[in-house]
Design a protein around this motif. Sequence first.
Motif, mmCIF file in Angstrom:
data_model
loop_
_atom_site.group_PDB
_atom_site.id
_atom_site.type_symbol
_atom_site.label_atom_id
_atom_site.label_comp_id
_atom_site.label_asym_id
_atom_site.label_seq_id
_atom_site.Cartn_x
_atom_site.Cartn_y
_atom_site.Cartn_z
ATOM 1 N N LYS A 118 12.678 -79.367 -11.195
ATOM 2 C CA LYS A 118 13.150 -79.431 -12.724
ATOM 3 C C LYS A 118 14.348 -78.465 -12.601
ATOM 4 C CE LYS A 118 11.857 -78.103 -17.305
ATOM 5 N NZ LYS A 118 10.611 -77.754 -18.143
ATOM 6 N N GLN A 119 14.582 -77.326 -11.937
ATOM 7 C CA GLN A 119 15.914 -76.479 -11.993
ATOM 8 C C GLN A 119 16.735 -77.323 -11.046
ATOM 9 O OE1 GLN A 119 15.231 -72.409 -11.971
ATOM 10 N NE2 GLN A 119 17.338 -72.085 -10.646
ATOM 11 N N GLY A 120 16.489 -78.041 -9.979
ATOM 12 C CA GLY A 120 17.471 -78.874 -9.416
ATOM 13 C C GLY A 120 17.991 -79.792 -10.231
ATOM 14 N N ALA A 121 17.501 -80.439 -10.995
ATOM 15 C CA ALA A 121 17.880 -81.466 -12.121
ATOM 16 C C ALA A 121 18.726 -80.551 -12.846
ATOM 17 C CB ALA A 121 16.782 -82.032 -12.770
ATOM 18 N N THR A 122 18.459 -79.425 -13.502
ATOM 19 C CA THR A 122 19.398 -78.725 -14.483
ATOM 20 C C THR A 122 20.813 -78.504 -13.754
ATOM 21 O OG1 THR A 122 17.446 -77.916 -15.629
ATOM 22 C CG2 THR A 122 19.369 -76.853 -15.649
ATOM 23 N N ALA A 123 20.490 -77.932 -12.503
ATOM 24 C CA ALA A 123 21.884 -77.565 -11.644
ATOM 25 C C ALA A 123 22.741 -78.900 -11.603
ATOM 26 C CB ALA A 123 21.339 -77.067 -10.328
ATOM 27 N N PHE A 124 22.004 -80.116 -11.234
ATOM 28 C CA PHE A 124 22.915 -81.047 -11.365
ATOM 29 C C PHE A 124 23.839 -81.228 -12.489
ATOM 30 C CE2 PHE A 124 23.789 -85.699 -11.533
ATOM 31 C CZ PHE A 124 24.337 -86.011 -10.268
ATOM 32 N N ARG A 125 22.713 -81.384 -13.601
ATOM 33 C CA ARG A 125 23.352 -81.475 -15.062
ATOM 34 C C ARG A 125 24.844 -80.658 -15.202
ATOM 35 N NH1 ARG A 125 21.742 -84.475 -19.167
ATOM 36 N NH2 ARG A 125 19.528 -84.811 -18.367
ATOM 37 N N LYS A 126 24.415 -79.321 -14.864
ATOM 38 C CA LYS A 126 25.527 -78.223 -15.115
ATOM 39 C C LYS A 126 26.703 -78.823 -14.249
ATOM 40 C CE LYS A 126 24.899 -73.828 -15.404
ATOM 41 N NZ LYS A 126 24.522 -72.660 -15.318
ATOM 42 N N LEU A 127 26.488 -78.976 -13.014
ATOM 43 C CA LEU A 127 27.502 -79.221 -12.128
ATOM 44 C C LEU A 127 28.587 -80.596 -12.626
ATOM 45 C CD1 LEU A 127 25.845 -79.066 -8.890
ATOM 46 C CD2 LEU A 127 27.726 -77.654 -9.425
ATOM 47 N N SER A 139 20.759 -81.127 -2.483
ATOM 48 C CA SER A 139 19.657 -80.324 -2.162
ATOM 49 C C SER A 139 18.871 -80.898 -0.546
ATOM 50 C CB SER A 139 18.658 -80.154 -3.242
ATOM 51 O OG SER A 139 17.449 -79.526 -2.522
ATOM 52 N N PHE A 140 18.314 -79.963 0.042
ATOM 53 C CA PHE A 140 17.378 -80.256 1.386
ATOM 54 C C PHE A 140 16.125 -80.563 0.840
ATOM 55 C CE2 PHE A 140 16.009 -79.470 5.695
ATOM 56 C CZ PHE A 140 16.906 -80.493 6.193
ATOM 57 N N SER A 141 15.973 -80.579 -0.270
ATOM 58 C CA SER A 141 14.480 -80.579 -0.812
ATOM 59 C C SER A 141 14.522 -82.002 -1.399
ATOM 60 C CB SER A 141 14.145 -79.804 -1.989
ATOM 61 O OG SER A 141 12.985 -80.275 -2.682
ATOM 62 N N SER A 142 13.426 -82.850 -0.893
ATOM 63 C CA SER A 142 13.351 -84.331 -1.388
ATOM 64 C C SER A 142 12.557 -84.023 -2.698
ATOM 65 C CB SER A 142 12.209 -84.828 -0.488
ATOM 66 O OG SER A 142 12.892 -84.989 0.921
ATOM 67 N N GLY A 143 11.894 -83.397 -3.127
ATOM 68 C CA GLY A 143 11.670 -83.161 -4.501
ATOM 69 C C GLY A 143 12.732 -83.029 -5.393
ATOM 70 N N VAL A 144 13.732 -82.195 -5.191
ATOM 71 C CA VAL A 144 14.650 -81.933 -6.019
ATOM 72 C C VAL A 144 15.836 -83.309 -5.939
ATOM 73 C CG1 VAL A 144 17.064 -80.799 -6.207
ATOM 74 C CG2 VAL A 144 14.893 -79.650 -5.757
ATOM 75 N N ASN A 145 15.860 -83.902 -4.767
ATOM 76 C CA ASN A 145 16.563 -85.200 -4.852
ATOM 77 C C ASN A 145 15.858 -86.084 -5.647
ATOM 78 O OD1 ASN A 145 16.972 -85.055 -1.066
ATOM 79 N ND2 ASN A 145 18.251 -83.848 -2.517
ATOM 80 N N LEU A 146 14.593 -86.424 -5.672
ATOM 81 C CA LEU A 146 13.768 -87.511 -6.290
ATOM 82 C C LEU A 146 14.115 -87.161 -7.942
ATOM 83 C CD1 LEU A 146 10.995 -88.188 -4.298
ATOM 84 C CD2 LEU A 146 12.863 -89.496 -4.403
ATOM 85 N N ALA A 147 13.991 -85.953 -8.281
ATOM 86 C CA ALA A 147 14.166 -85.541 -9.744
ATOM 87 C C ALA A 147 15.667 -85.772 -10.171
ATOM 88 C CB ALA A 147 13.771 -83.846 -9.902
ATOM 89 N N THR A 148 16.444 -85.728 -9.312
ATOM 90 C CA THR A 148 17.893 -85.831 -9.605
ATOM 91 C C THR A 148 18.365 -87.151 -9.437
ATOM 92 O OG1 THR A 148 18.633 -83.496 -8.590
ATOM 93 C CG2 THR A 148 20.276 -84.992 -8.952
#
Length: 435
Positions: A118-127, A139-148
């Motif tokens: 969730k925070q990874g998706a927010t980080a992408f939106r901010k970027l 991110s190196f996290s697949s969970g973050v990738n899939l959320a993004t």
Amino acid sequence: MTLDRDTIDRRTVLRTLGVGGIAGIAGCTGSGGDGGDGGGDGDGGDSTTASNDGGSGGGGSSGDAEITLGLQADLTGPLSTYGFWFERVLNGYVAELNDADNGLNLELVVEDTATDGKQGATAFRKLAQQHEADFVIGSFSSGVNLATNPLAKQLKVPYFPSGSAPSTTGADGNRWVVRTAHNITQQAYLGVEWAVENLGTKWTVVYQDYAFGQQWLAALKEFLSGKGEIIAEIPVPIGTTDLNSYLNKVPDETEVLFSALILPSSINFLQQSADLNVPGQRFGDISSIEGVDIADIESAGQGASFLTGLPPALDSEANAHLREVAQVESAEENLVRQYWVAYEALSFIVKAVMESGWQSSDDHQSFIEWFETSPSVTESMEFPQGDKFIRGADHQAYMNRYISRISGTELETVAELELNEAPTEAEVDFTQESF
């Protein structure tokens, strides 16, 4: 050790190497472990920015290009060592590119994912929205990738994820997602080819019981079919530190003991399997011991083998240059071995900008279509990890790997695995999607 090339599929050639006897470069990266989606509804954390007033004097076919590069970094949370090194190498690389007379001027902006979807998706939106990033290295996290991934399509920002879940450039991908790093599928294919030839055919798989470990298990089953067999599957819950009860389930006839675990389970796997004298040659992905000094696991890890992207000690000019850019020698934080993933993502971005004629976000379509021409690159200063190609249909890169083995306090490089064709057909064709 000698390998009979006639017994190996034409898509893969295994070249046995002695320590320090490697002339070329090859490889891949990391487990991409999802790392857990730890809670956190934060706004992505404080951003950091690095830029240089680089020469924009001439050079590429795109003319003078101003580029804002976003990094969706795992600066905190379980994968924080990756975020540290991704930001470090990109800071150095951006400075180097800006100092060159290549018609580019780059600015790097960074947002923290906390290794959380969730925070990874927010980080992408901010970027994308606040910093107006033209491209984002993920991110190196697949969970973050899939959320993004869905956000990349929604916001129309090319996204370069670094995790290894197959579905990132499969069913869960889209035309705005390009992975210049490896995935679990090619990892498993190369690993099975080498291990069946060198370690054995009867496998026990000890895996983390969530997406990362489950995907590894599925891929190993696919590629072991007809060559060997998995005689035991042992799932381990995330966060487990005492593995004795799981390791006691390993059958005596096990020849290959494969670990698809993440920290802290992966380190305890080495120690406790040694203490219990568990049967089978230990084998896994290098990400299971990332950020760990080999000297600290010397006795427990002796003889364990790992699929590795770019061995740190590889004697090549390109690898030496990469380490200079990342300022490895002056770092106090434990070193991961896969920071080349972020470096090469930027190399691909620059190459696509120059060859597609990109000038601004208005040119994103031609930028992405460049990757759909199935480009290939050879080992160079820009691509120190080695030769690789991108399959245009699903935007997935394919590349070589190494086998590293713990020997004393060092990681000895014992084999190079060459991948010349994708081991499976593309599940999707993003070129059929509209922009």
